[in-house]
Design a protein around this motif. Sequence first.
Motif, PDB file in Angstrom:
ATOM      1  N   ILE A  33       8.112   5.831  -6.387  1.00 31.30           N
ATOM      2  CA  ILE A  33       7.057   6.708  -6.034  1.00 31.30           C
ATOM      3  C   ILE A  33       7.551   8.218  -5.458  1.00 31.30           C
ATOM      4  CG2 ILE A  33       4.929   7.176  -4.453  1.00 31.30           C
ATOM      5  CD1 ILE A  33       4.555   4.117  -4.781  1.00 31.30           C
ATOM      6  N   GLY A  34       8.425   7.845  -4.517  1.00 28.10           N
ATOM      7  CA  GLY A  34       9.072   9.058  -3.886  1.00 28.10           C
ATOM      8  C   GLY A  34       9.728   9.942  -4.976  1.00 28.10           C
ATOM      9  N   ARG A  35      10.189   9.566  -6.057  1.00 25.98           N
ATOM     10  CA  ARG A  35      10.836  10.230  -6.866  1.00 25.98           C
ATOM     11  C   ARG A  35       9.758  11.072  -8.161  1.00 25.98           C
ATOM     12  NH1 ARG A  35      16.008   6.486  -8.758  1.00 25.98           N
ATOM     13  NH2 ARG A  35      17.201   6.666  -6.953  1.00 25.98           N
ATOM     14  N   GLY A  36       8.668  10.300  -7.977  1.00 29.01           N
ATOM     15  CA  GLY A  36       7.563  10.795  -9.029  1.00 29.01           C
ATOM     16  C   GLY A  36       7.796  10.136 -10.289  1.00 29.01           C
ATOM     17  N   ALA A  37       8.836   8.798 -10.324  1.00 26.20           N
ATOM     18  CA  ALA A  37       8.787   8.236 -11.377  1.00 26.20           C
ATOM     19  C   ALA A  37       7.515   7.315 -11.947  1.00 26.20           C
ATOM     20  CB  ALA A  37       9.999   7.003 -11.360  1.00 26.20           C
ATOM     21  N   ILE A  38       6.853   6.964 -10.691  1.00 29.16           N
ATOM     22  CA  ILE A  38       5.539   6.484 -10.981  1.00 29.16           C
ATOM     23  C   ILE A  38       4.542   6.912 -10.119  1.00 29.16           C
ATOM     24  CG2 ILE A  38       6.515   4.221 -11.893  1.00 29.16           C
ATOM     25  CD1 ILE A  38       5.990   2.937  -9.222  1.00 29.16           C
ATOM     26  N   PRO A  39       3.277   6.901 -10.263  1.00 29.45           N
ATOM     27  CA  PRO A  39       2.106   7.721  -9.287  1.00 29.45           C
ATOM     28  C   PRO A  39       2.333   6.335  -8.297  1.00 29.45           C
ATOM     29  CG  PRO A  39       1.081   6.392 -11.209  1.00 29.45           C
ATOM     30  CD  PRO A  39       2.589   6.406 -11.740  1.00 29.45           C
ATOM     31  N   PRO A  40       1.772   6.948  -6.863  1.00 27.64           N
ATOM     32  CA  PRO A  40       1.273   5.808  -6.054  1.00 27.64           C
ATOM     33  C   PRO A  40       0.498   4.888  -6.604  1.00 27.64           C
ATOM     34  CG  PRO A  40       1.115   8.406  -5.240  1.00 27.64           C
ATOM     35  CD  PRO A  40       1.104   8.454  -6.558  1.00 27.64           C
ATOM     36  N   VAL A  41       1.002   3.685  -6.249  1.00 23.02           N
ATOM     37  CA  VAL A  41       0.327   2.362  -6.745  1.00 23.02           C
ATOM     38  C   VAL A  41       0.178   1.257  -5.708  1.00 23.02           C
ATOM     39  CG1 VAL A  41       1.019   2.661  -9.106  1.00 23.02           C
ATOM     40  CG2 VAL A  41       2.347   1.073  -7.238  1.00 23.02           C
ATOM     41  N   LEU A  47       0.732  -1.125   0.022  1.00 19.89           N
ATOM     42  CA  LEU A  47      -0.061   0.090   0.068  1.00 19.89           C
ATOM     43  C   LEU A  47       0.884   1.253   0.035  1.00 19.89           C
ATOM     44  CD1 LEU A  47      -2.573  -1.252   2.696  1.00 19.89           C
ATOM     45  CD2 LEU A  47      -2.667  -1.605   0.156  1.00 19.89           C
ATOM     46  N   PRO A  48       0.715   2.206  -0.981  1.00 24.67           N
ATOM     47  CA  PRO A  48       1.834   3.141  -1.076  1.00 24.67           C
ATOM     48  C   PRO A  48       1.597   4.282  -0.059  1.00 24.67           C
ATOM     49  CG  PRO A  48      -0.355   3.628  -2.514  1.00 24.67           C
ATOM     50  CD  PRO A  48      -0.513   2.130  -1.993  1.00 24.67           C
ATOM     51  N   PRO A  49       2.650   5.148   0.171  1.00 29.45           N
ATOM     52  CA  PRO A  49       2.635   6.139   0.992  1.00 29.45           C
ATOM     53  C   PRO A  49       1.337   7.140   1.061  1.00 29.45           C
ATOM     54  CG  PRO A  49       4.781   5.907  -0.007  1.00 29.45           C
ATOM     55  CD  PRO A  49       3.796   5.193  -0.876  1.00 29.45           C
ATOM     56  N   GLY A  50       0.702   7.353   2.138  1.00 29.78           N
ATOM     57  CA  GLY A  50      -0.349   8.186   2.127  1.00 29.78           C
ATOM     58  C   GLY A  50      -1.754   7.439   1.967  1.00 29.78           C
ATOM     59  N   TYR A  51      -1.566   6.171   1.722  1.00 36.31           N
ATOM     60  CA  TYR A  51      -2.831   5.370   1.393  1.00 36.31           C
ATOM     61  C   TYR A  51      -3.947   5.440   2.470  1.00 36.31           C
ATOM     62  CZ  TYR A  51      -5.901   1.243   0.718  1.00 36.31           C
ATOM     63  OH  TYR A  51      -6.916   0.519   0.212  1.00 36.31           O
ATOM     64  N   GLY A  52      -4.950   5.691   2.275  1.00 36.46           N
ATOM     65  CA  GLY A  52      -6.320   6.107   3.064  1.00 36.46           C
ATOM     66  C   GLY A  52      -6.227   7.283   3.775  1.00 36.46           C
ATOM     67  N   ASP A  53      -5.379   8.288   3.457  1.00 36.69           N
ATOM     68  CA  ASP A  53      -5.340   9.514   3.930  1.00 36.69           C
ATOM     69  C   ASP A  53      -6.577  10.347   3.466  1.00 36.69           C
ATOM     70  OD1 ASP A  53      -3.205   8.768   5.629  1.00 36.69           O
ATOM     71  OD2 ASP A  53      -1.716   9.844   4.670  1.00 36.69           O
ATOM     72  N   ARG A  54      -6.586  10.354   1.949  1.00 39.33           N
ATOM     73  CA  ARG A  54      -7.496  11.173   1.428  1.00 39.33           C
ATOM     74  C   ARG A  54      -9.015  10.404   1.022  1.00 39.33           C
ATOM     75  NH1 ARG A  54      -3.904  13.429  -3.444  1.00 39.33           N
ATOM     76  NH2 ARG A  54      -5.985  13.950  -4.330  1.00 39.33           N
ATOM     77  N   PRO A  55      -9.789  10.749   1.581  1.00 35.66           N
ATOM     78  CA  PRO A  55     -11.180   9.929   1.401  1.00 35.66           C
ATOM     79  C   PRO A  55     -11.503   9.997  -0.241  1.00 35.66           C
ATOM     80  CG  PRO A  55     -11.447  11.259   3.464  1.00 35.66           C
ATOM     81  CD  PRO A  55     -10.140  11.735   2.838  1.00 35.66           C
ATOM     82  N   GLY A  56     -11.792   8.916  -0.832  1.00 36.89           N
ATOM     83  CA  GLY A  56     -12.330   8.847  -2.292  1.00 36.89           C
ATOM     84  C   GLY A  56     -11.061   8.714  -3.322  1.00 36.89           C
TER      85      GLY A  56
END
Length: 294
Positions: free
Chosen positions: A158-166, A115-124
């Motif tokens: 993900i941290g470098r922005g090479a791919i989106p959070p997945v 589960l990527p960084p910030g998973y579940g932090d933003r509803p929806g």
Amino acid sequence: RISAPWATRAALAGDFNGWSPTSTPMNHLGEGLFEVTTPLLEGGDYTTIRVLYKFVLNGDVWAADPENPLSAWGDSVIEVLPKHPSYPSSRGRLWPEGSVYSRALGQSIPYLAYLPPGYGDRPGRRYPVIYFLHGYNDGGARSWLIKGNMVETLDILIGRGAIPPVIAIFPEAGGSFYADGPHGQSPWERALTQELVNHVDAAFHTRASRRGRAVSGVSMGGFGAVKLALQYPHLFCSAHAHAGLFDVRDVDFMPQRFGEGDGSRLHREWNSPIALVEAPERTEDLQLSFDCGE
């Protein structure tokens, strides 16, 4: 170090010395205790390296380290930190005990989930999913974590922005070749493409559409990734194979999985990416890629 009172000599063998049973002898400290300090083991530039090793006692007995809880395929493992530890401050997390009961198979399918960084932090918020398929007899789903450093790799990309959070899903599939049996028995293909995918979309905040799913695999898993994407073009927008297999039309190959004789021809064609890729409706807007060593 290792305590082996019955041994008269010991050595250390592993990835760092080509598994040579003689190149790294251990000092005998008395009372069956042996010890050695290895040369400096260097990690990768940005990722942790996992070094496998064993003790060699009396020249012919190979033993894992009884004091080390980290192991893979019967070998002990040392984690060597990166040379340039520019690890991102935000990290994903591993969900190690997922499973879904498959009615088709009559058994549970275990899987690991990243589960990527910030998973579940933003509803929806919804995330794309990559399914990573393991190879034949290579340690199963956990081989992606041990050999591939996948948690660290995904965090860094993900941290470098090479791919989106997945979200990443690592299912256990034994030696199934991600295919149904020749007469519909042991229907792994159906279990993965229907039951597992539906379960993941229900259990996690996924982007539950073709554009939100990719599949990748190594060896048998590379075969499975490309095969499933071509068989079910409505499920995956992208597939990648590392050292994958692409043709199972030879009736001598894995008859227990793909059938025997001329009667297996249609089943083998259905499971051969080299045959499926000829149908343009299966490849329209599908990104396919592969690599294979040299």
